[in-house]
Motif scaffolding. Structure first.
Motif, mmCIF file in Angstrom:
data_model
loop_
_atom_site.group_PDB
_atom_site.id
_atom_site.type_symbol
_atom_site.label_atom_id
_atom_site.label_comp_id
_atom_site.label_asym_id
_atom_site.label_seq_id
_atom_site.Cartn_x
_atom_site.Cartn_y
_atom_site.Cartn_z
ATOM 1 N N ASN A 63 -3.347 -30.495 -3.114
ATOM 2 C CA ASN A 63 -2.094 -30.096 -2.478
ATOM 3 C C ASN A 63 -1.934 -28.594 -2.647
ATOM 4 O O ASN A 63 -2.053 -28.079 -3.758
ATOM 5 N N TRP A 94 5.186 -20.705 -0.728
ATOM 6 C CA TRP A 94 6.575 -20.354 -0.469
ATOM 7 C C TRP A 94 6.692 -18.847 -0.306
ATOM 8 O O TRP A 94 6.106 -18.080 -1.086
ATOM 9 N N LEU A 109 6.523 -32.044 -0.061
ATOM 10 C CA LEU A 109 5.683 -31.260 -0.974
ATOM 11 C C LEU A 109 4.423 -31.997 -1.411
ATOM 12 O O LEU A 109 3.339 -31.432 -1.395
ATOM 13 N N HIS A 110 4.526 -33.239 -1.843
ATOM 14 C CA HIS A 110 3.332 -34.049 -2.089
ATOM 15 C C HIS A 110 3.713 -35.513 -1.979
ATOM 16 O O HIS A 110 4.893 -35.872 -1.923
ATOM 17 N N THR A 162 7.894 -21.906 4.249
ATOM 18 C CA THR A 162 7.197 -22.926 3.470
ATOM 19 C C THR A 162 5.966 -23.406 4.229
ATOM 20 O O THR A 162 6.041 -23.708 5.423
ATOM 21 N N ILE A 221 0.727 -25.485 -1.816
ATOM 22 C CA ILE A 221 2.089 -25.145 -1.418
ATOM 23 C C ILE A 221 2.222 -23.627 -1.418
ATOM 24 O O ILE A 221 1.833 -22.962 -2.389
ATOM 25 N N VAL A 266 2.667 -26.244 3.551
ATOM 26 C CA VAL A 266 2.035 -27.257 2.714
ATOM 27 C C VAL A 266 0.696 -27.598 3.344
ATOM 28 O O VAL A 266 0.627 -27.965 4.526
#
Length: 874
Positions: A335, A339, A421-422, A355, A337, A357
């Motif tokens: 994962n 920001w 997010l996950h 954002t 991420i 992902v």
């Protein structure tokens, strides 16, 4: 980075890992039968010790230790039970319910009104930790928030502003776009569902390098919603404009160039080869036969089966040791991420492109970063993230989660699901807590008459009580002309003695929710014995005597005296129907239902003609029966309380015809349409002659309107035994739900092993005073030397093993451990031997026939040819 460099100093023997759990065995001898619980796991599921790695850890030893960690984690569970007052909903996993002490989640109540914020005390996935670098150390905490007084500060994007709460989460009775009617967890499209926050108490500090990176952040780990992430980079894009990239995954490993291994994630095996690590620090993998592109640090790629591969770090063999290649640390099931807050000096949440992902832009995600710069030292103190509801394409116009499902399933594939997010957590709806229901029914006989049936607070059911008759085209109250049966609920002090033999009447001990209601039929009276006889419609016979002079007596029901007076000749009687000690023309008995609803029939007397006036039957649930304060202006939990009221009108629908309609009756509702009190929806996909609604208390109201002749409506007021609770959870990790009818919620929670449990052997003090699992021999791990008494110097440190052999051994107080403390030692002659023994321990369930006693010997080259037995002598 320092750990990676340490790995390159490879020694001949294994890596150490210690695992601690506070178990109490007293003087009992340790036995492998008790691995891992209760040896290393407490009754409450907690793991309170340390994983200890030797400073000379080999990569294979790390893999072996990781396998054992995963096995122990899977066994670290605790169960608890909570009463629901109805059926059993069994939730397995790390879960936190939207409830508080004395406060359930009610139908139509906002999630945040019940639970404003979840913390580590509610959900293990929200446990914090500590970030340490050369600049110092800071603790961090995680929060999942469903109510906040902070807005996003963006007046140009009102849809994401939050003034008092995260605006849309509630459970309501509704109809989805497929015309299915029922209870749903509801989030309005384009409104914020939650706010996730990571707060760094003292702030994570860093300098800026020549490439505009805050390099002191790099390689620092944090836990986010139950998964571990590493700061891959923090980039200064411009003044007060920062981009934070984090990388995590289901599995993390360290491999050398040219090395091969097999990784298992869930039920899937991955054969992984590190094909090449180039001089420019790029790596190429072959995974299950599929060759990836070259990847640099921080980059990800997606395999054909959807699995993401992410590179955390690549380290070249700077010293050029013979037989040692470059090293890559990477994730499977990765994962990523990212920001970005373009102005960290304001309080606004950045929106468009803020954002990402797994390299996908989350257009419905908003981020606020508090990162300051003082004298070229940068400090990160806070990250907040908000996600808007974004229904999946082709689904409902809003997010409507059915029972036993989660929000993620109903989110848009690209934005919504990635925006969570996950995939290791969700907001789930388990439906309404099962409760016992009893119906109050207004039932037609053809299209000319109505009768009622109900259940009192004692569970007694009374049926076929006449309510209205229109057979002669004149609405008559309380009479069935076909049988000449009459029902009385109004008192009469006029001396008319209204209740005749064979009539029915209703009495109630109190006209409040604590009252007990009975329906009786007056059977007969005997002047010779001054005795009356009654039959309750639940089946019992009751006799009562009266005074010969006053003609008065008491009818005793449930210990309550209801005064009556009889007139001789006809034997008709008048009765104190409301049990207040007097008979009054304006007084009447109500019907108190099991669960606390008070039913009141209009003040017309039995056998009266309505003469064009409708007959009103009203239902009231006082505010005191609610979990909080009842309802005010469609808002639950207001400081000013109000009862929940509802009414039905029986009307003359034409010549010799009766019908009914639901109407608003008092209370805060001006109409039944377009509000959250009780919207009726036709059951299009089940029976289009039926409409249903559900009140905030949980009353299920149904009107059945058959077509054709003899088609008067049927009204059913499904009263629950108590206010219905909506079961909404925040869940992390693997969960499952089952339902039975026992009345208790059983929750089995996986208790995460904290990240602080991993330390180096040099950081362990008082090794014999803790419960330990030590992977690797004394040659590589000082803790193994201390607990075993074997010297660290070669060749003494290899005592008891030879090539192709490893030992699994328990040590207790008889071996020098402190009283009540146990150590498990796993080591082989070389790293491959140690790893094989570690895999045996990790798969202890498959080798339960061997796991007994205090010591095992493991020989072989893999799990396919492994041999397990007691150690051979010598």
């Amino acid at each position: 980075m320092r750990v990676r460099k340490a790995i390159k100093k490879i020694a001949a023997l294994g890596v150490g890992a210690t695992m601690v759990a506070t178990t109490l065995f007293g003087a009992m001898a340790a036995d492998l039968t008790d691995f891992p619980k209760p040896l290393f796991i407490n009754d409450d599921g907690t793991f309170s010790g340390k994983f200890v790695f030797g400073k000379l850890a080999d990569a294979e030893d790390v893999l072996g230790a990781n396998a054992i960690t995963a096995a122990v984690q899977a066994a670290a569970v605790v169960k608890s039970e909570v009463s629901t007052g109805g059926g059993v909903v069994t939730v397995t996993g790390d879960t936190a319910k939207f409830s508080a002490s004395g406060d359930i989640l009610e139908i139509n109540e906002r999630l945040g009104d019940v639970k404003e914020v979840f913390t580590a005390s509610n959900l293990d996935a929200l446990k914090g930790g500590k970030v340490t670098n050369s600049k110092g150390s800071t603790a961090y905490k995680q929060y999942m928030r469903f109510e906040t007084n902070e807005t996003d500060g963006d007046s140009a994007n009102e849809s994401s502003d939050v003034t008092n709460y995260i605006s849309s989460g509630k459970v309501k009775w509704a109809q989805n776009d497929a015309e299915d009617v029922g209870d749903y967890l509801f989030f309005t499209d384009d409104t914020v569902m939650f706010e996730y926050e990571i707060e760094f108490a003292e702030g994570v500090k860093s300098d800026q390098d020549s490439n505009n990176h805050l390099d002191d952040f790099e390689d620092r780990e944090i836990s986010m919603l139950g998964k571990t992430y590493t700061f891959s980079s923090v980039l200064v894009k411009n003044n007060n404009d920062y981009a934070i990239t984090l990388l995590g995954g289901d599995w993390k490993g360290v491999m050398e160039e040219g090395e091969s291994t097999t990784v298992t994630i869930g039920d899937t095996e991955y054969d992984v080869d590190v094909i090449v690590i180039t001089s420019s620090l790029k790596v190429k993998f072959r995974i299950n036969g599929e060759t990836t592109e070259q990847l640099s640090e921080g980059e990800t790629t997606v395999l054909s089966d959807g699995t993401t591969v992410g590179v955390r770090e690549i380290l070249e063999n700077e010293a050029g040791e013979e037989g040692v290649g470059d090293i890559v640390e990477f994730y499977l099931g990765a994962n990523k991420i990212k920001w970005r807050d373009q102005d960290t000096t304001d309080t606004r949440f950045d929106t468009a492109g803020a954002t990402e992902v797994n390299d996908e832009t989350i257009t419905t995600g908003y981020v606020y970063v508090k990162l300051t710069n003082s004298s070229d030292e940068f400090t990160l103190t806070d990250i907040k993230y908000r996600l808007e509801a974004d229904p999946m394409s082709g689904g409902d116009s809003d997010i409507m989660v059915e029972p036993d499902h989660g929000v993620r399933e109903y989110m848009d594939d690209d934005n919504g699901r990635l925006g969570m997010l996950h995939d290791g957590w969700d907001i789930t709806y388990k439906g309404l807590a099962p409760v016992e229901r009893h119906d109050f029914i207004i039932k037609p006989s053809g299209d000319k008459r109505y009768s009622i049936e109900f259940t009192n607070v004692n569970g007694d059911t009374f049926t076929n009580l006449p309510l209205v008759d229109n057979t002669a085209d004149a609405m008559i109250i309380g009479r069935d002309k076909a049988t000449d049966e009459v029902l009385h609920w109004m008192e009469d002090a006029s001396g008319a003695y209204p209740i005749a033999k064979n009539d029915y009447f209703i009495v109630s001990s109190k006209n409040t929710t604590t009252g007990v209601t009975y329906a009786l039929q007056y059977d007969s009276y005997d002047t010779s014995d001054n005795e009356l006889q009654f039959t309750t419609l639940s089946g019992s016979t009751i006799k009562a005597t009266y005074d010969d002079t006053s003609k008065e007596g008491d009818l005793i029901l449930g210990g309550k005296a209801y005064g009556f007076k009889v007139t001789e000749g006809t034997g008709n009687i008048e009765v104190d129907l409301d049990g207040d000690g007097t008979v009054d023309t304006t007084e009447k008995s109500v019907i108190v239902l099991m669960g606390g609803s008070i039913v009141e029939i209009a003040t017309e007397k039995a056998t009266d003609a309505l003469n064009g006036v409708n007959l009103n039957v009203s239902f009231t649930i006082p505010a005191t029966e609610f979990d909080e304060n009842g309802i005010v202006n469609n808002t639950l939990g207001s400081t000013t309380s109000s009862a929940e009221t509802f009414a039905v009108e029986i009307s003359d629908a034409g010549t010799n015809i009766v019908d009914l309609a639901a109407v608003a009756s008092g209370g805060p509702w001006s109409a039944l349409a377009d509000n959250d009190f009780c919207n009726f929806y036709t059951l299009e996909n089940i029976d289009d002659t039926k409409q249903q609604c559900m009140t905030a208390f949980g009353v299920l109201i149904e009107i059945e309107s058959p077509t054709g002749a003899n088609s008067a409506d049927t009204f059913t007021y499904g009263m629950p035994a108590g206010q219905v609770e909506a079961l909404v959870y925040v869940e992390a990790g693997t969960t499952s739900t089952t339902t039975s009818d026992e009345g208790v919620i059983t929750t089995q929670t996986i208790v995460p092993i904290p990240s602080t449990a991993s330390v180096l052997d040099t950081e362990v003090t008082n090794a014999k005073g803790q419960n330990l699992i030590v992977v690797g021999g004394p040659c590589a791990n000082s803790v193994a030397s201390v607990i075993s008494g074997i010297a660290q110097t070669w060749p003494d440190c290899a005592a008891g093993v030879e090539a192709g052999k490893a030992i699994i051994k328990l040590l207790d107080s008889s071996d020098g451990m402190a009283a009540g403390k146990v150590a498990m030692l796993i080591y082989g002659f070389n790293p491959k031997d140690t790893r094989l023994a570690s895999q045996v321990v990790a798969n202890y369930g498959d080798y339960s026939d061997y796991f007994a006693g205090k010591e095992l010997e493991v020989t072989g080259t893999s799990l396919t040819d492994v041999v397990i037995g007691v150690p051979t002598a010598g």
